[in-house]
Scaffold this active site. Structure first.
Site, PDB file in Angstrom:
ATOM      1  N   GLU A  62       0.827  -1.226   0.074  1.00 44.68           N
ATOM      2  CA  GLU A  62       0.120   0.034  -0.034  1.00 44.68           C
ATOM      3  C   GLU A  62       0.754   1.252   0.057  1.00 44.68           C
ATOM      4  OE1 GLU A  62      -2.230   3.419   1.799  1.00 44.68           O
ATOM      5  OE2 GLU A  62      -0.515   2.595   2.461  1.00 44.68           O
ATOM      6  N   GLU A  63       2.053   1.407   0.630  1.00 46.20           N
ATOM      7  CA  GLU A  63       2.878   2.500   1.022  1.00 46.20           C
ATOM      8  C   GLU A  63       3.473   2.891  -0.316  1.00 46.20           C
ATOM      9  OE1 GLU A  63       2.378   4.231   3.414  1.00 46.20           O
ATOM     10  OE2 GLU A  63       1.662   3.178   5.071  1.00 46.20           O
TER      11      GLU A  63
HETATM   12 CO    CO Z   1      -1.586   3.325   5.694  1.00 44.84          CO
END
Ligand code: CO
Length: 360
Positions: free
Chosen positions: A212-213
């Site tokens: 996600e990051e």
């Molecule tokens: Co997050």
């Protein structure tokens, strides 16, 4: 410590920089195998746990991300220091003079981002910010050969912040790294426990996403597999209840309940879904707060854009000092988030989901 605190400790102490989520995935596999009907992974490692099997019922995707901000070994200098590539959004000031764990094929290696001593810095240069490209990790190696042979470190190895879960004070304040987004994963575990006892009117996919990051990548691939009708993303919120941060920047306080995101740079939530959540919170007397951020991105955006588009929302547990070695959350907010998300999933029967997706 109670059961929840033990789980939070295990989840936050686990190392899982973006692209290297294995240790976190193993915890989620163990927890969700007890409460759900099936477990599978997408092609890049997101874990998809399914509860229920009726193909006629709406498909609810509840997601949290397994990865944390970290680093990657870029190169090893001749004198045995590690230069790195950041994974995810770090402030340069948060990188310097910290402990790190390099996950080499021979096992974890401890190291520290060394900082130049003030004794040799001219008085007028002591307020300077150290830039990430000047930084290096010192693992106590003799030279490059030593790093490669004795420590087993290779370029591309992941590097995680080294910081341990700590109970802060006595009122349910917890200090740890990686609340973003291990707190979301803990919410998924607890919600699935409750749903497994009393089945909801839908099929629920508890999805632990990867990467996600670095750009919501696991949410993209797992949404493709799940094909959800509704997306509920569980995240770390941005607390603003400490000195030097303003209400203009963020609006969340610890202890005042989950934050409903009304805007971030990746998504505007479905207004009907927002109203359903707000009404539910009022009916069930669950405290909530709102947040409007101009930055920030989250996995809900990828669910929202999956297939031809679905209603999605981001619900967050307020967190202080995100993307650093030390974040703080409050237990009451966690409990309230579990209550709210569970109540929401029980509401999402076929009729309600149809209304949420209807624009006629
Ligand atoms: Co997050």
């Amino acid at each position: 410590m109670d059961e929840v605190e033990i789980l939070l400790e295990e989840l936050t102490n686990a190392h899982g920089p973006s692209g290297f989520e294995g240790p976190v995935r193993r915890i989620m596999q163990r927890e969700l195998s007890v409460t759900t009907d099936s477990l599978e992974t997408d092609g890049i490692g997101s874990l998809i746990a399914r509860l229920g099997s009726n193909t006629e019922k709406p498909r609810i995707m509840m997601a949290g991300h397994m990865d944390e901000v970290g680093l990657m070994v870029k190169l090893i200098t001749d004198d045995g220091y590690i230069k790195f590539q950041p994974l995810g959004g770090w402030l340069d000031q948060a990188l310097i003079n910290q402990r790190w764990i390099i996950l080499s094929r021979l096992g974890p290696v401890q190291g520290v981002t060394g900082i130049k001593t003030p004794h040799v810095i001219a008085a007028d240069a002591r307020n300077q910010i150290f830039k990430r490209d000047q930084m290096f990790i010192d693992i106590g190696a003799r030279n490059k050969e030593d790093v490669i042979q004795r420590f087993g470190i290779r370029p591309g190895d992941p590097i995680a912040p080294d910081s341990k879960f700590t109970l802060l004070g006595t009122e349910g304040f917890y200090l740890a790294k990686a609340w973003d987004d291990r707190i979301g994963l803990a919410v998924i575990v607890e919600v699935m426990k409750r749903l497994s006892i009393n089945p909801p009117p839908n099929v629920v996919y508890g999805v632990s996403t990867v990467q996600e990051e670095v750009g919501l990548r696991g949410a993209h691939t797992s949404s493709h597999l799940v094909e959800p009708d509704i997306g509920i993303n569980i995240e770390s919120g941005v607390a603003s209840d400490y000195p030097g941060i303003t209400q203009e920047e963020s609006q969340e306080s610890l202890g005042k309940g989950p934050a409903i995101f009304l805007h971030d740079s990746s998504m505007i939530p479905s207004i009907k879904l927002r109203d359903l959540v707000v009404d539910l919170a009022e009916t069930n007397k669950i405290p909530i707060q709102f947040d409007v951020l101009s930055g920030y991105g989250e996995d809900g955006a990828e669910m929202q854009k999956s297939r031809s588009g679905i209603p999605a929302i981001n619900i967050a547990v307020p967190t202080r000092y995100l993307h650093s070695h030390y974040g703080i959350i409050c237990r009451q907010d966690f409990d309230a988030t579990v209550n709210l998300v569970t109540a929401l999933i029980y509401q999402l029967n076929a009729e309600t989901v149809n209304k949420l997706s209807d624009f006629s």
